[in-house]
Write an enzyme that holds these catalytic residues in place. Structure first.
Site, PDB file in Angstrom:
ATOM      1  CE  LYS A 204      -3.734   2.113   2.839  1.00  8.24           C
ATOM      2  NZ  LYS A 204      -4.840   2.194   4.318  1.00  8.24           N
ATOM      3  CD  GLU A 210       9.792  -5.721   6.978  1.00  8.97           C
ATOM      4  OE1 GLU A 210       9.039  -4.622   6.621  1.00  8.97           O
ATOM      5  OE2 GLU A 210       9.922  -5.717   8.411  1.00  8.97           O
ATOM      6  N   GLY A 265      -4.377  -1.886   5.201  1.00  8.91           N
ATOM      7  CA  GLY A 265      -4.066  -2.706   4.517  1.00  8.91           C
ATOM      8  C   GLY A 265      -4.554  -4.751   5.171  1.00  8.91           C
ATOM      9  NE  ARG A 266      -5.825  -3.618  10.870  1.00  5.05           N
ATOM     10  CZ  ARG A 266      -5.077  -2.867  11.074  1.00  5.05           C
ATOM     11  NH1 ARG A 266      -3.852  -2.537  10.547  1.00  5.05           N
ATOM     12  NH2 ARG A 266      -6.014  -1.588  11.835  1.00  5.05           N
ATOM     13  CD  GLU A 351      -1.070  -4.200  11.629  1.00  3.21           C
ATOM     14  OE1 GLU A 351      -2.100  -3.897  11.113  1.00  3.21           O
ATOM     15  OE2 GLU A 351      -0.155  -4.478  11.195  1.00  3.21           O
ATOM     16  CG  HIS A 382      -2.239 -35.651  17.966  1.00  7.30           C
ATOM     17  ND1 HIS A 382      -2.292 -36.451  18.479  1.00  7.30           N
ATOM     18  CD2 HIS A 382      -3.299 -35.019  16.780  1.00  7.30           C
ATOM     19  CE1 HIS A 382      -3.399 -37.150  18.141  1.00  7.30           C
ATOM     20  NE2 HIS A 382      -4.204 -36.333  17.239  1.00  7.30           N
ATOM     21  CE  LYS A 510       6.472  -0.623   9.579  1.00  9.13           C
ATOM     22  NZ  LYS A 510       5.073  -0.193   8.736  1.00  9.13           N
TER      23      LYS A 510
HETATM   24  O1  F6P Z   1       3.953  -2.722   9.567  1.00  5.11           O
HETATM   25  C1  F6P Z   1       2.792  -2.619   9.680  1.00  5.11           C
HETATM   26  C2  F6P Z   1       2.013  -2.584   8.240  1.00  5.11           C
HETATM   27  O2  F6P Z   1       1.558  -1.236   8.160  1.00  5.11           O
HETATM   28  C3  F6P Z   1       0.296  -2.768   7.793  1.00  5.11           C
HETATM   29  O3  F6P Z   1       0.101  -2.205   8.637  1.00  5.11           O
HETATM   30  C4  F6P Z   1       0.667  -3.256   7.133  1.00  5.11           C
HETATM   31  O4  F6P Z   1      -0.426  -4.166   6.515  1.00  5.11           O
HETATM   32  C5  F6P Z   1       2.082  -3.521   6.107  1.00  5.11           C
HETATM   33  O5  F6P Z   1       2.839  -2.822   7.187  1.00  5.11           O
HETATM   34  C6  F6P Z   1       2.806  -3.897   5.287  1.00  5.11           C
HETATM   35  O6  F6P Z   1       2.274  -2.339   4.608  1.00  5.11           O
HETATM   36  P1  F6P Z   1       2.343  -2.007   2.825  1.00  5.11           P
HETATM   37  O7  F6P Z   1       1.273  -2.214   2.352  1.00  5.11           O
HETATM   38  O8  F6P Z   1       2.174  -0.146   2.819  1.00  5.11           O
HETATM   39  O9  F6P Z   1       3.945  -2.687   2.230  1.00  5.11           O
END
Ligand code: F6P
Length: 546
Positions: A204, A210, A265-266, A351, A382, A510
């Site tokens: 987003k 990452e 995002g979620r 979250e 189990h 972060k």
């Molecule tokens: O660090 C949390 C977050 O902002 C989430 O809310 C989000 O889904 C995820 O990182 C990934 O964010 P993006 O889609 O902006 O890479």
């Protein structure tokens, strides 16, 4: 958004505390004996899902009091606000219109809906070309593998949906890479042919460390394999609100699908974030997935509170969290293809509702989001079910059970169903000391040995669970299931008086990580007040990597 009384100040709260005290020592089996209709009256259905909450520590009176609590918390108004595009995400000044992403009509959001429809149609074109094997890579080879690179909401939703809809997959294989640990991408790429692989950089913000690191590594992999920079256009797509950053990364605008700041995002799998799912199952199936969610939206918006699945499930969450002190909630899908559901729900619920201040910033003195955990049944039986049955923690459970299987192994599926129903029943009925003693005698122990061992076999029972069933797990019921949990999360946020759509708590980590990375890379950090423990750990890293 109008400030309202916090949970403990709502008029129904004190009565619920009393009811919870009474029900804490009630016998669930006794409740069934006292109410012959219980197995029918503590159920509700919508959008292909059936919720059986008869094995919950509830009476009709307690349910009525919880529904009153919801009324006093303004839940009905909150539901209307969500759909009407009110800025329910008050700390960021935004609506949360994920429901519009699966809507079949504008519902008062004409401008935004137009954008959604345009994006859907572009997404459909891209998805269908890939799904049908019409998209070729730099050497003219058909794309057979798609790698979604994203994290959090840009990974967990599409990963879950793709896996859950495996019986509907076409020829393209979809893979998911999210961890910045290089092993994640490398393990995935090890099995792939660059000429037949496409990447979706799903972010987003297009700022997530990452995702960008993995995206750059994927790009290098492709260039190393012989693709030219221009040919990369055949292999890289993006889903983002940040077109400029995607362009800077080297992805042309024609290859970018939009996101919007009014979708969290979620809550975004319904948008182009779900592109990999649509590629895997084809557009028709993806549309059914959206339609299933829309059916749940309609139910959520229009049904009576006492019949409203998301609201009822949210009230159960509040009931155990705030009146019984259960700080956790367990989700056990008895369907292997839903094994990623707990991961998805962790982000969705924790979250969204892992918050310590109210909408207006007031410090809360009550529990909000419980820890959500679980795994696909029967595996947990189990490992951790021991704790569910005999541990000292109260762990309310949702069992999720598709009643039929897509496989031809009917008997094996019967075993799965039997185990699911048995676990829910066992949590309720438990085993008394006398029953345990008798069981040991039947196993051939003498009186003394049976008396000594019996207390270890006692299972207190009265442990609450719901069972959510569906005729089969298909795109429609999956959409409804995810929308159900989304709306449950929102209702709980309303009851706790918190904003379910921001996530300020992820930011500081972060920033600190960026600072530490500076120290690891060239010895310089912006923050010269690093604590001794972190300094010490950095030193250990230096020693290990010298
Ligand atoms: O660090 C949390 C977050 O902002 C989430 O809310 C989000 O889904 C995820 O990182 C990934 O964010 P993006 O889609 O902006 O890479």
């Amino acid at each position: 958004m109008i400030a309202r009384a916090l949970l403990p100040d709502l008029p129904a709260y004190n009565a619920l505390e009393e009811l919870a005290k009474q029900l804490a020592s009630a016998s669930l089996q006794g409740l069934f004996e006292a109410d012959p209709q219980r197995a029918e009256t503590f159920t509700a259905s919508a959008a292909g899902l059936h919720l059986d909450y008869s094995k919950q520590l509830l009476t009709r009176g307690a349910r009525a009091a919880l529904l009153q609590l919801a009324e006093q918390a303004g839940v009905q108004q909150g539901i209307a606000d969500l759909f009407d595009g009110v800025r329910v995400n008050n700390t960021e000044g935004r609506p949360a219109l994920h429901t519009l992403l699966r809507a079949s009509s504008a519902g008062g959001q004409e401008d935004r809906f137009r954008e959604v429809v345009t994006a859907r149609s572009r997404m459909q074109t891209m998805a269908e070309r890939l799904h049908r094997g019409e998209h070729t890579g730099y050497s003219g080879t058909t794309i057979t593998d798609v790698v979604n690179i994203g994290i959090g909401g840009s990974d967990l939703g599409p990963r879950l949906v793709t896996q859950a809809l495996k019986p509907f997959h076409g020829r393209v294989r979809c893979h998911y890479v999210s961890n910045v640990d290089p092993a994640d991408l490398q393990d995935t790429l090890a099995t792939l042919n660059p000429a037949a692989t496409a990447f979706i950089i799903c972010s987003k913000s297009f700022r997530t460390e990452e995702t960008l690191a993995n995206g750059l590594a994927a790009r290098d992999w492709m260039l190393h394999a012989g693709a030219t920079t221009t040919e990369l256009d055949r292999h890289f797509l993006a889903v983002t609100t940040n077109l400029q950053a995607a362009r800077d990364f080297g992805i042309p605008e024609a290859n970018c699908l939009p996101m919007w700041d009014w979708v969290g995002g979620r809550y975004s799998v319904w948008s182009a974030v779900g592109l990999s799912c649509a590629i895997a199952v084809g557009w028709e199936r993806f549309s059914e997935f959206l339609a299933g969610a829309e059916a749940m939206d309609q139910h959520f918006r229009h049904s009576e509170p006492g019949e409203n699945l998301p609201l009822l499930m949210s009230l159960l969450e509040i009931w155990y969290c705030n009146f019984f002190g259960a700080g956790n909630h367990v989700v056990l899908p008895y369907d292997h293809s839903l094994q990623r559901l707990p991961d998805f729900l962790q982000q969705l619920t924790m979250e969204s509702n892992g918050k310590r201040v109210s909408n207006s910033g007031e410090l809360l003195h009550y529990t909000t989001a419980p820890v959500l955990w679980g795994s696909a049944g029967t595996m947990g039986q189990h490992s951790f079910h021991q704790l569910l049955h005999q541990g000292t923690l109260l762990c309310p459970v949702d069992f999720i059970l598709p009643l039929t299987t897509h496989t031809s192994e009917q008997q094996q599926h019967r075993i799965l169903v039997a185990n699911c129903l048995a676990q829910s029943r066992t949590l309720m009925v438990g085993r008394s000391l006398e029953q345990a003693r008798q069981a040991l005698l039947r196993r051939g122990l003498d009186d003394e040995a049976a008396a000594t061992l019996a207390s270890h076999l006692v299972m207190p029972g009265n442990r609450p669970s719901s069972v959510i069933t569906m005729a089969s797990l298909n795109p429609g019921t999956l959409g409804a299931l995810l929308a159900l949990y989304e709306h449950r999360t929102y209702c709980s946020g309303l009851l706790w008086g918190i904003n379910s759509f921001d996530q300020w708590g992820v930011e500081l980590g972060k920033e600190i990580s960026t600072d530490i990375l500076g120290r690891l890379t060239d010895g310089i950090g912006a923050d010269d007040t690093m604590d001794a423990a972190t300094e010490h750990l950095i030193e250990r890293w230096r020693d290990a990597t010298r």
